[in-house]
Write a protein that holds these residues in place. Structure first.
Motif, PDB file in Angstrom:
ATOM      1  N   GLU A   1       0.813  -1.213   0.000  1.00 21.02           N
ATOM      2  CA  GLU A   1       0.000   0.000   0.000  1.00 21.02           C
ATOM      3  C   GLU A   1       0.850   1.268   0.000  1.00 21.02           C
ATOM      4  N   ASP A   2       1.771   1.388   0.980  1.00 22.14           N
ATOM      5  CA  ASP A   2       2.594   2.594   1.080  1.00 22.14           C
ATOM      6  C   ASP A   2       3.783   2.283   1.978  1.00 22.14           C
ATOM      7  N   LEU A   3       4.404   3.325   2.533  1.00 19.19           N
ATOM      8  CA  LEU A   3       5.561   3.118   3.403  1.00 19.19           C
ATOM      9  C   LEU A   3       5.181   2.795   4.843  1.00 19.19           C
ATOM     10  N   GLY A   4       3.909   2.661   5.115  1.00 22.48           N
ATOM     11  CA  GLY A   4       3.488   2.227   6.434  1.00 22.48           C
ATOM     12  C   GLY A   4       3.575   3.321   7.478  1.00 22.48           C
ATOM     13  N   GLN A   5       3.540   2.899   8.748  1.00 24.71           N
ATOM     14  CA  GLN A   5       3.567   3.825   9.879  1.00 24.71           C
ATOM     15  C   GLN A   5       4.943   3.792  10.513  1.00 24.71           C
ATOM     16  N   ARG A   6       5.490   4.960  10.757  1.00 22.12           N
ATOM     17  CA  ARG A   6       6.840   5.067  11.325  1.00 22.12           C
ATOM     18  C   ARG A   6       6.870   4.690  12.805  1.00 22.12           C
ATOM     19  N   ALA A   7       7.959   4.041  13.214  1.00 25.19           N
ATOM     20  CA  ALA A   7       8.201   3.809  14.630  1.00 25.19           C
ATOM     21  C   ALA A   7       8.490   5.145  15.321  1.00 25.19           C
ATOM     22  N   SER A   8       8.087   5.233  16.581  1.00 19.57           N
ATOM     23  CA  SER A   8       8.280   6.476  17.328  1.00 19.57           C
ATOM     24  C   SER A   8       8.821   6.149  18.713  1.00 19.57           C
ATOM     25  N   LEU A   9       9.835   6.896  19.131  1.00 16.97           N
ATOM     26  CA  LEU A   9      10.435   6.751  20.455  1.00 16.97           C
ATOM     27  C   LEU A   9      10.340   8.096  21.170  1.00 16.97           C
ATOM     28  N   ASN A  10       9.710   8.118  22.332  1.00 18.54           N
ATOM     29  CA  ASN A  10       9.587   9.336  23.126  1.00 18.54           C
ATOM     30  C   ASN A  10      10.349   9.147  24.430  1.00 18.54           C
ATOM     31  N   VAL A  11      11.340  10.002  24.633  1.00 16.79           N
ATOM     32  CA  VAL A  11      12.242   9.885  25.774  1.00 16.79           C
ATOM     33  C   VAL A  11      12.050  11.105  26.678  1.00 16.79           C
ATOM     34  N   ARG A  12      11.869  10.860  27.968  1.00 21.16           N
ATOM     35  CA  ARG A  12      11.741  11.951  28.927  1.00 21.16           C
ATOM     36  C   ARG A  12      12.876  11.845  29.940  1.00 21.16           C
ATOM     37  N   LEU A  13      13.623  12.940  30.103  1.00 19.43           N
ATOM     38  CA  LEU A  13      14.806  12.956  30.949  1.00 19.43           C
ATOM     39  C   LEU A  13      14.682  14.039  32.017  1.00 19.43           C
ATOM     40  N   ARG A  14      15.285  13.793  33.173  1.00 19.77           N
ATOM     41  CA  ARG A  14      15.264  14.754  34.272  1.00 19.77           C
ATOM     42  C   ARG A  14      16.502  15.633  34.196  1.00 19.77           C
ATOM     43  N   ASP A  15      16.332  16.933  34.292  1.00 19.21           N
ATOM     44  CA  ASP A  15      17.465  17.851  34.246  1.00 19.21           C
ATOM     45  C   ASP A  15      18.239  17.803  35.567  1.00 19.21           C
ATOM     46  N   PHE A  16      19.511  18.219  35.519  1.00 22.65           N
ATOM     47  CA  PHE A  16      20.350  18.159  36.717  1.00 22.65           C
ATOM     48  C   PHE A  16      21.531  19.106  36.531  1.00 22.65           C
ATOM     49  N   ARG A  17      22.213  19.380  37.605  1.00 25.23           N
ATOM     50  CA  ARG A  17      23.419  20.201  37.529  1.00 25.23           C
ATOM     51  C   ARG A  17      24.583  19.339  37.056  1.00 25.23           C
ATOM     52  N   HIS A  18      25.531  19.996  36.347  1.00 28.36           N
ATOM     53  CA  HIS A  18      26.657  19.236  35.792  1.00 28.36           C
ATOM     54  C   HIS A  18      27.872  20.141  35.725  1.00 28.36           C
ATOM     55  N   SER A  19      29.034  19.555  35.898  1.00 25.85           N
ATOM     56  CA  SER A  19      30.281  20.321  35.983  1.00 25.85           C
ATOM     57  C   SER A  19      30.929  20.584  34.629  1.00 25.85           C
TER      58      SER A  19
END
Length: 755
Positions: A89-107
């Motif tokens: 039919e077509d190229l289909g449905q794309r895979a999707s990855l949703n990443v959620r990260l916690r912010d932090f202090r860094h040196s």
């Protein structure tokens, strides 16, 4: 008990050079107010940016993270939606990855961070946060590699399940202190909003041109050498396609090509380069579209495997003239449908797979011992039912809208009457096949049969779960047998369904699998040996070998199994010649041993000779008729009521009688043919043109009439100068190579046959 681990890895660009050290020419106060951070966004000497990508790893924050796997333990969640394969039919449905990260202090220490932190006037740990600085410094994340890695405590990173995607966008840092990344699979790069083929051409006409001139000049100055090839095809003003050769900004053009007509154009009409595929493998076409018009890395495409797949199971060629920038997703989706393919991204091997749709063999079984209890669902898909497929093919004018049915030379309708009766209604699917070439009826028949074979009885959608690390390691795109008490035959006995995996979601402890029932019937299997060409509309100057090679792969000497070729010229169809200097039908060169049968229900007809004319200083004879059929390769011609007619010769120029009438000249008439001959020009009267059935009638008793098919033109007469009639065109040149099968009705030969 296994303890699950989840990591996210991102490859970020990072310059290997040191600020201001050759070849870096950056200097504080000259190129910037402070030193860079060795990222593209902060670079002050872009020409010398030397990329040495750095991998950043983020781990799901659990209290048993192994210290030997370095990471930032700030991953909050990684939600994954798997791709879905579209079968034909077509190229289909794309895979999707949703990443959620916690912010932090860094040196700002470590690979990929600030090389010059000790020279800064602030403490990086106390000023700003990791992702607050990251999103500014790494502003160009789209398209960068990101990996989802899942495994168990005790596994090495290399042994864990790794899946590969590409960053689509990011968001944050939010007031709640989170940073979000969205990623897709690589086929997202073909989406229409980011990939068009051909690329937009920026040149335009510098001045008006009429419908007959053969040169045109591009503007702005220098655009020719900058962006146009030395030769090819361009569309002018969206109205006419011309062939061209180029010298600087000047195009030498051949008008009205690729099914378009020559017309006038105004200054500033755009001049768009055309993208043309003529008789090519779908594997090669899709590879070119992805690598030339998207940023898909070529190493993700196993081209040799693709070519083997289509050679083994398809053996059809496709082509198109793409005269305006068109979305790559649209172009590939059309070809997926018209060649009956499936394409998907394998996120574990980092390869794009291509499969020719066909009956597949089961490589495993999901029964009640393997399937997770309560996970099996079987759903009917009545919306997918099809009872008729109408495929329009042989596009005439590539500048017209794709869905204009009258812009296609041919159509093929396939109907399953029994299914329509059983269901009480018809469901029609129309395919406007840009990619299926003219006279490719067998190619159109194949896609129709596959569509009906799959969907005249709607396939069921099967969803189930299975343990990871169990008996089966499922493979996306492969076929499996599914069995359950809920799948029964008409007697109520347990039954199985053959189905193809179209979605595979790998979780920590299980697989979630979606399969579509495979209902192919024997009629869908393409015949790869017995090739067929159906000439179903009038055409000039057929070279059979060239026509074959626009539809099928070229035959090879000694190949096994050997192909057979059957050509049918449909009833009412004429294969003609554009001039008397070429044969209407030329068999062409073939490797020895290819059997060719030509069924002549219509007609093969040479061109008619032109009538004799009065020249400037001389009298011209009538032109000879053209040749109908030429071969130096053995063929069998099946006599099926059609004809092979040589062109008629043109009539000779006639003059008057008597001294007062000797300069009154009348043009000879044209001979019969396809094309018919033109009437000759005289100073008193012009001759009549011929027709496809007969020579032109004489305009005067002393002007020669045109010859009928396979006959010479009549000589002119009179006391003044007059011309001879043209010779008859031959019906067959190469008679000793032709086995003419007799039958009832036979084939009508008009004209000489020579060996």
């Amino acid at each position: 008990m296994r303890r699950a681990l989840t990591y996210i890895e991102i490859d970020v660009d990072f310059c290997a050079l040191n600020y201001g050290v050759s070849p870096c020419t950056a200097a504080v106060g000259v190129t910037g107010a402070a030193k860079c951070f060795n990222t593209i966004r902060t670079c002050q000497d872009r020409p010398n940016f030397t990329n040495a990508p750095v991998t950043l790893r983020f781990g799901l924050d659990v209290n048993y993270l192994p210290p030997e796997i370095e990471c930032f333990p700030c991953l909050l969640e990684a939600n994954f939606t798997p791709a879905r394969i579209s079968l034909g039919e077509d190229l289909g449905q794309r895979a999707s990855l949703n990443v959620r990260l916690r912010d932090f202090r860094h040196s700002d220490t470590g690979d990929g961070f600030d090389k010059y932190r000790t020279e800064r006037s602030y403490d990086p740990f106390n000023q700003g946060t990791f992702f607050g600085k990251f999103r500014i410094r790494q502003a160009f994340l789209r398209g960068r590699n990101i990996r989802l890695i899942r495994g168990y405590l005790g596994q090495s990173l290399a042994d864990m399940d790794t899946r590969h995607y590409f960053i689509e966008d990011f968001d944050g840092v939010t007031p709640q202190g989170t940073f979000t990344i969205t990623a897709k699979d690589v086929l997202k790069l073909a989406d229409n909003d980011r990939a068009q083929a051909p690329l937009l051409s920026e040149g335009f006409l510098i001045a008006d041109i009429d419908a007959v001139v053969t040169t045109a000049t591009l503007s702005p100055s220098g655009i020719g050498d900058a962006t146009y090839p030395a030769s090819g095809f361009v569309a002018i003003g969206g109205e006419e396609i011309v062939a061209f050769t180029r010298a600087a900004d000047v195009l030498t053009i051949t008008r009205g090509q690729r099914g378009t007509l020559a017309t006038t154009h105004a200054a500033q009409d755009r001049v768009q380069i055309c993208l043309i595929y003529d008789g090519e493998s779908p594997a090669d076409i899709i590879y070119d579209l992805l690598t030339s018009y998207t940023s898909t890395p070529p190493e993700y495409i196993p081209l040799t495997s693709w070519q083997t797949e289509v050679t083994t199971y398809l053996q059809r060629l496709y082509g198109a003239t793409i005269a305006e920038p068109t979305g790559v997703n649209d172009l590939i989706s059309e070809l997926v449908e018209q060649a009956a393919l499936a394409i998907w991204w394998d996120d574990t091997t980092r390869l794009i797979n291509l499969q020719v749709l066909r009956s597949l063999t089961s490589i495993g079984s999901f029964d009640e011992q393997v399937t997770l209890e309560g996970s099996l669902q079987v759903k009917d898909q009545p919306a997918k039912r099809i009872t008729q497929v109408w495929t329009y093919y042989g596009q005439r004018n590539p500048l017209k809208p794709l869905d204009e049915t009258d812009n296609f030379r041919s159509t093929l309708a396939s109907v399953d009457l029994q299914t329509e009766t059983d269901y009480g209604s018809s469901v029609i699917k129309k395919i406007h096949a840009r990619w299926i070439p003219a006279f490719g009826q067998q190619t159109a028949e194949r896609v129709n049969n596959i569509q009906l074979g799959k969907y005249k009885t709607p396939p069921r959608l099967i969803t189930l779960g299975a343990y990871r690390y169990g008996e089966i390691e499922p493979q996306l795109g492969s076929a499996y047998t599914v069995g359950s008490w809920s799948i029964q035959d008409e007697f109520g006995a347990p039954a199985t369904a053959l189905a193809q995996i179209t979605m595979l979601n790998t979780l920590d402890d299980k697989y979630v699998i979606e399969l579509e029932e495979s209902l192919f019937e024997s009629e869908e299997q393409a015949d790869l040996i017995n090739r067929v060409i159906t000439i179903d509309s009038n055409i000039f100057d057929v070279n059979l070998r060239s026509l074959h090679d626009s539809i099928y792969p070229a035959p090879v000497l000694g190949e096994s199994p050997q192909i057979n070729l059957t050509v049918t010229i449909n009833q009412g169809v004429i294969v003609g010649a554009s001039t008397t200097s070429v044969a209407a039908f030329t068999v062409g060169d073939w490797p020895a041993g290819v059997p060719i049968i030509i069924n002549v229900l219509g007609r093969i007809e040479g061109a008619g000779g032109d009538g004799g004319s009065q020249g400037i200083e001389s009298v011209q004879d009538g032109g000879p008729g053209g040749l109908a059929f030429y071969t130096r390769y053995p063929v069998t011609v099946q006599a099926m009521g059609g004809g092979i007619w040589g062109g008629g010769g043109g009539g000779g120029l006639g003059s008057g009688t008597g001294s007062s009438d000797e300069n009154k000249r009348r043009g000879g008439s044209g001979g019969a043919g396809y094309q018919p001959g033109d009437g000759g020009i005289g100073n008193t009267a012009n001759g009549n043109p011929g027709t496809t059935e007969a020579g032109g009638a004489e305009v005067h008793s002393r002007a020669g009439y045109g010859g009928d098919p396979g006959m010479p033109g009549e000589n002119g007469s009179g006391d003044g100068q007059h011309g001879n009639g043209g010779a008859a065109g031959k019906a067959i040149d190469g008679r000793s190579y032709v086995t003419l099968l007799s039958g009832s009705p036979g084939v009508e030969i008009k004209g000489a046959e020579i060996n």
